[in-house]
Design an enzyme around this catalytic site. Structure first.
Site, mmCIF file in Angstrom:
data_model
loop_
_atom_site.group_PDB
_atom_site.id
_atom_site.type_symbol
_atom_site.label_atom_id
_atom_site.label_comp_id
_atom_site.label_asym_id
_atom_site.label_seq_id
_atom_site.Cartn_x
_atom_site.Cartn_y
_atom_site.Cartn_z
ATOM 1 N N CYS A 1 3.920 -3.594 -4.043
ATOM 2 C CA CYS A 1 4.598 -3.868 -3.050
ATOM 3 C C CYS A 1 6.194 -3.656 -3.041
ATOM 4 O O CYS A 1 6.828 -4.107 -2.212
ATOM 5 C CB CYS A 1 4.324 -5.554 -2.743
ATOM 6 S SG CYS A 1 2.822 -5.746 -2.484
ATOM 7 N N THR B 1 6.651 2.456 5.471
ATOM 8 C CA THR B 1 8.184 1.585 5.219
ATOM 9 C C THR B 1 8.842 1.712 6.867
ATOM 10 O O THR B 1 9.392 0.737 6.992
ATOM 11 C CB THR B 1 8.773 2.470 3.991
ATOM 12 O OG1 THR B 1 8.144 2.153 2.918
ATOM 13 C CG2 THR B 1 10.015 1.834 4.056
#
Length: 381
Positions: free
Chosen positions: A323, A78
């Site tokens: 996701c 991330t």
């Protein structure tokens, strides 16, 4: 009904957090002894840590067909995506603030593309989850676009994306393309059609606690962080985690083609057998896809209840959106595809997944679906 949990659990929820590769464990332990020091220090311990970190970068760069200086490690996947969007869009702020993304990108990309004054433009997908290459190419070519972002393949449904075509169109107008290879590297071929690329060691068995970010030298960028010796990862990263990630990547790439064929055959079997259950939709491209991912959704089924039932049978699968997060909220990926979002099951096979593991799932799934439907008063389908 009484459930008896077998002694051996079957883990089929390996997307984004696969079990450690054995060689990654060994590498991590070795690096704890040799790479514990700050690699920015000039003493012998620091130099040993720096050598391990440089070697890890070199190994990852070789796997990507990049230069060593183009590869850095970050805190996690991330962080790689957030940093890449902010840095590359910031480097082209004079051109514009618009970021063109596919509708099925990770939430990390979708959120970053509208953060800090950026303007997000979303390009739709077909029922297989594939972005319309022409539509995305047209969007990228319009004035005011700072960055385009497109995943190599979708980690939730497995569908590959038209990265090469979009990259060609983007390069023609000078727009950099960020490619999310978080579900692909270590499992599938990674072509050179990218200007920046993010990858996830936890997905290939390299362990958590580190991410990979590669940016071509020709690409303009501006660090979104205050000045730091590590502009891409302020404060530095874990040397043992980076070293383990690189060793695991080298290991999985040595037999990737054989693993591709083995797991693709297992996924084909899952897709075919699951399709025999009433009122199910098997989603994602059946051929042009990742070798280890299968996703299907059941009508008249609560996803959380289905996962809980299978868990009592000793089988761990995923649901919701790989996701987005670990929550069971309706998947933005499935919603963008226009397919069934209820009763979703996501299977991601690890390298250690066996045929017997798949047999366990296929044997348990029909009964689990029937039980969940019965609790909702839906029977006789």
């Amino acid at each position: 009904m009484t459930h008896t949990t077998p002694d051996r659990r079957v883990r089929l929820d390996n997307g984004g957090r696969a079990p450690w590769h054995p060689l990654a464990r060994e590498a991590f332990d070795r690096a704890l002894d040799d790479g514990w020091a700050d690699p920015r220090r000039l003493h012998a311990e620091g130099r040993r840590a720096a050598a391990l970190l440089d070697g890890a970068r070199e190994a990852v760069a070789a796997a990507l067909g990049a230069r060593t200086e183009e590869v850095v490690f970050t805190a996690n996947h991330t962080a790689s995506l957030h940093t890449a969007v902010a840095a590359l869009a910031g480097g082209r702020s004079r051109v514009g603030r618009r970021v063109v993304v596919g509708a099925v990108e990770r939430a990390a990309v979708l959120h970053a593309a509208e953060h800090g004054g950026l303007e997000r433009e979303v390009v739709g997908v077909d029922r297989a989850g594939r972005v319309d290459a022409d539509a995305m190419s047209d969007a990228v070519a319009r004035p005011g676009v700072a960055l385009a972002a497109l995943q190599l393949a979708n980690g939730e449904v497995g569908t590959r994306q038209p990265v090469a075509a979009v990259h060609e169109a983007a390069r023609a107008v000078g727009v950099p393309l960020l490619v999310d290879a978080g579900a692909s590297l270590g499992h599938d071929t990674v072509p050179p059609a990218w200007d920046a690329l993010a990858a996830d060691p936890a997905d290939w068995g390299g362990g958590p606690g580190v991410g990979v970010l590669a940016v071509r030298s020709r690409v303009r960028r501006r660090s979104p962080y205050p000045e730091d010796p590590d502009p891409w990862a302020p404060g530095g990263v874990s040397v043992p985690a980076a070293f383990a990630a690189a060793v695991a990547l080298q290991a999985v790439l040595t037999d990737r083609e054989a693993e591709d064929a083995r797991r693709r055959a297992l996924v084909d079997r899952v897709r075919a057998r699951v399709a025999e259950i009433p009122d199910v939709e098997v989603v994602g491209d059946p051929v042009d896809r990742l070798p280890h991912v299968a996703t299907f959704s059941f009508l008249y089924v609560d996803g959380e209840a289905l996962l809980t039932d299978l868990d009592r049978e000793g089988i761990a699968v995923g649901s919701g959106s790989a996701c987005t997060s670990s929550t069971l909220e309706p998947s933005h990926v499935l919603a963008a595809m226009g397919v069934l979002t209820h009763g979703n099951v996501r299977v991601a096979l690890d390298r250690s997944t066996t045929e017997a593991d798949v047999d366990r799932l296929l044997a348990a799934l029909p009964g689990a679906v029937a039980r969940v439907r019965a609790t909702l008063g839906v029977q006789g389908l």
